[in-house]
Design an enzyme around this catalytic site. Structure first.
Site, PDB file in Angstrom:
ATOM      1  N   GLY A 308     -49.368 -30.305  65.808  1.00 39.03           N
ATOM      2  CA  GLY A 308     -48.152 -29.771  65.148  1.00 39.03           C
ATOM      3  C   GLY A 308     -46.813 -30.489  66.028  1.00 39.03           C
ATOM      4  N   SER A 309     -45.704 -29.885  65.925  1.00 45.40           N
ATOM      5  CA  SER A 309     -44.537 -30.528  66.603  1.00 45.40           C
ATOM      6  C   SER A 309     -44.741 -31.113  67.845  1.00 45.40           C
ATOM      7  CB  SER A 309     -43.430 -29.459  66.419  1.00 45.40           C
ATOM      8  OG  SER A 309     -43.244 -28.946  65.063  1.00 45.40           O
ATOM      9  N   THR A 310     -45.729 -30.776  68.658  1.00 46.62           N
ATOM     10  CA  THR A 310     -45.702 -31.382  70.026  1.00 46.62           C
ATOM     11  C   THR A 310     -45.791 -32.991  69.860  1.00 46.62           C
ATOM     12  OG1 THR A 310     -47.955 -30.941  70.105  1.00 46.62           O
ATOM     13  CG2 THR A 310     -46.569 -29.394  70.842  1.00 46.62           C
ATOM     14  N   VAL A 311     -46.316 -33.485  68.854  1.00 46.96           N
ATOM     15  CA  VAL A 311     -46.210 -35.073  68.809  1.00 46.96           C
ATOM     16  C   VAL A 311     -44.873 -35.467  68.053  1.00 46.96           C
ATOM     17  CG1 VAL A 311     -48.754 -34.990  68.392  1.00 46.96           C
ATOM     18  CG2 VAL A 311     -46.900 -35.281  66.348  1.00 46.96           C
ATOM     19  N   LYS A 312     -43.831 -34.815  67.809  1.00 46.69           N
ATOM     20  CA  LYS A 312     -42.603 -35.392  67.392  1.00 46.69           C
ATOM     21  C   LYS A 312     -41.936 -36.304  68.304  1.00 46.69           C
ATOM     22  CE  LYS A 312     -41.654 -31.588  63.985  1.00 46.69           C
ATOM     23  NZ  LYS A 312     -40.879 -30.379  63.877  1.00 46.69           N
TER      24      LYS A 312
END
Length: 590
Positions: A308-312
């Site tokens: 999820g957003s942790t790779v943004k």
């Protein structure tokens, strides 16, 4: 002369003649017997001389076959220690009882006493002896305490024997079970470090000559044939203090949110060492009867999930690496959604125009997608791969999953967009922590190690420049401040940084609407990072299931306690600034 007298005279003459003929025959028989006896005596004397003087080794070897035995000397398995020398696995001496059913007397009342001593059914003991009457060896019971073994042998049962063995004991119990692993009853590694370093820990058995009595008991040690070589001790990178603390916090969070499972990993930014790795559910390696197969898995290394957003932050780092973007580059996210290939990407609300810092702060899916579409799939793929996704972390742990990172040549625009904010790829908690360790270490990705001192002879890789790494850390710090999606990760004494992530889990008919992974990944302190951490909560139940609600508070408690335990001095505390409450994480996957 009368007729009768003449007959008597003739009879006497005949008897005298016969006796004269018999004397030589009787003498011959006498000599024959005497010669035979002398010959036998000579043969016996010669045999005695032959056995006792000429070939005396024969008798000695025959005697040794009945009294001298070669006994194995079991090597002690090496200890497993934490980085400070605290024991995680040790071998304790135990006694194993075995029997020779051919020698055992079934009617001996002592066998029933033995059964009572061992907590067995009396009749079952006798039945076993009877059932295996044709065998010379059966186990009675293995790995008894030395005291119980002594009491058993004091019964002096015919056909009962004892031998010395070792039993593996794990002082940390379930707290370190997934890392340390377990051995089987013969002390061969089956899981975890016990399996990965089995040859290193096992050692080499020795042997010795012993003198035994007719019952098989050792009377005397005669000579050492080969000394046993104990296994080498293994010192892990784990800090047991941090391990206990992290386990306590994770277990409390899993229970509080009724999650199916959870994982937490703490890495040392300077070396790549694993300082703590915990999972729920766990198991007690000292109690094999209560083991549940679902609890044996080291989920932090084996279980995959969409981050999820942790790779943004990595997608933004890829944009900065191209040189076409700066932290002030502005992206128009209006009207709060983006249509690609017939599918819609949404933000929590219409944020309007955002710079790259605000895209991370607000966790904008639309903003991240537009950045990724501009730089292309190759740039995103290379940054993700260099950060450790789609490959081994270097930990060399049994069963490690490498995850899934699709090839960029097959990405359609919607595929590239969704992958940029964490859908369409899969990672482990360890890989996610490793990628944040690279951000914390001025862009250097080091191989992860469970051994104190880190991986030797393996060169680290430069994922991004130190300047870009510092920019990403500053962006991530805004996430835990007012207006960010991870305010519950804020720590008063230390400057921390991180990113929330909430992903729908895949069900039977695609993404499920009511099953989530709540994720948080972060680092601390911001200026001179020491720790990188990833927390994954699988299917939290109830009203709170977002990464900012479930996993971020765990990060705050664990990182604060860990930095104190490591004597990291508090840095300049950043006060919470006025702004939004961070509820934007809801509905936005952050």
């Amino acid at each position: 002369m009368k007729t009768s007298d003449r007959r008597t005279a003739r009879r006497g003459a005949m008897e005298q003649a016969e006796s004269g003929q018999a004397a030589p025959a009787m003498l011959w028989r006498y000599y024959a017997v005497a010669i035979m006896l002398v010959a036998c005596f000579i043969v016996l004397v010669w045999r005695v001389i032959d056995l006792q003087v000429i070939n005396h080794e024969f008798l000695r070897s025959q005697g040794d076959m009945r009294t001298v035995r070669v006994e194995p000397i079991q090597a002690t398995r090496g200890k497993i220690l934490d980085r400070n020398g605290e024991p995680l696995a040790v071998s304790a001496p135990v006694v194993t009882l075995w029997a020779n059913p051919q020698e055992a007397q079934e009617n001996d009342e002592g066998w029933r006493k033995l059964a009572d001593l061992l907590g067995m059914q009396s009749d079952e003991m006798v039945k076993r002896l009877r059932r295996h009457k044709g065998k010379e060896f059966i186990y009675v019971q293995r790995q008894l305490s030395p005291e119980t073994g002594r009491l058993a042998m004091d019964l002096k049962l015919q056909g009962l024997y004892a031998k010395r063995e070792f039993k593996r004991y794990y002082p940390a119990g379930e707290v370190a079970a997934h890392i340390v692993g377990i051995t089987d009853i013969d002390e061969k590694g089956q899981e975890g470090v016990e399996l990965a370093f089995d040859q290193y820990l096992r050692g080499v058995n020795g042997s010795k000559k012993v003198l035994k009595d007719r019952r098989g008991y050792v009377i005397k040690d005669l000579s050492l044939l080969q000394d046993a070589q104990s296994g080498a001790d293994l010192q892990l990178s784990i800090d047991l203090r941090l391990q206990y603390m992290a386990y306590r916090e994770l277990k409390a969070a899993v229970e509080a949110h009724n999650a199916k499972s959870g994982s937490l990993v703490i890495l040392d930014v300077r070396t790549g060492e694993v300082l703590a790795m915990v999972n729920q559910p766990s198991f007690n390696p000292n109690n094999r009867d209560s083991m549940n197969p679902s609890g044996l898995r080291n989920r932090a290394v084996t279980d995959l999930f969409e981050p999820g957003s942790t790779v943004k932050p990595l997608s933004i780092a890829a944009a900065l690496k191209t040189g076409s973007f700066t932290t002030e580059t502005r992206i128009n996210t209006s009207p709060g959604f983006l249509r690609l290939n017939g599918q819609t990407i949404r933000d929590a609300r219409d944020y309007g125009t955002l710079d790259l810092v605000s895209i991370i702060t607000k966790s904008s899916n639309v903003g991240t997608s537009k950045v990724a579409l501009k730089i292309g799939g190759e740039a995103v793929f290379e940054t993700f791969y260099q950060a450790g996704f789609g490959q081994s972390s270097g930990i060399e742990f049994p069963g490690e999953a490498v995850g899934v990172l699709p090839n960029f040549t097959k990405w359609q625009p919607i595929r590239l967009a969704t992958l940029s904010y964490g859908y369409g790829l899969s990672v482990t908690a360890l890989q996610l922590a490793q990628s944040y360790m690279a951000i914390a270490a001025d862009g250097v990705r080091r191989p992860v190690s469970l051994i104190r001192g880190g991986q030797q002879g393996v060169s680290p890789q430069q994922v991004m420049s130190p300047g870009i790494s510092r920019h990403i850390r500053e962006m991530l710090e805004t996430v835990v401040l007012k207006g960010g999606t991870g305010t519950r990760a804020h720590v008063a004494e230390y400057r921390v940084a991180g990113k929330t992530g909430t992903t729908h889990k895949v069900g039977e008919h695609g993404y499920a609407d009511d099953a989530y992974n709540a994720v948080f990944a972060g680092l601390a302190p911001v200026e001179k990072p020491r720790l990188a951490m990833a927390i994954v909560m699988n299917e939290p139940q109830g009203s709170e299931y977002y990464g900012g609600e479930v996993s971020a508070p765990v990060f705050a408690r664990v990182v604060a306690n860990a930095l104190r335990l490591l004597n990291v001095a508090p840095d300049r505390a950043i006060p919470m600034v006025a702004g939004a409450s961070g509820s934007d994480s809801k509905r936005n996957g952050g």
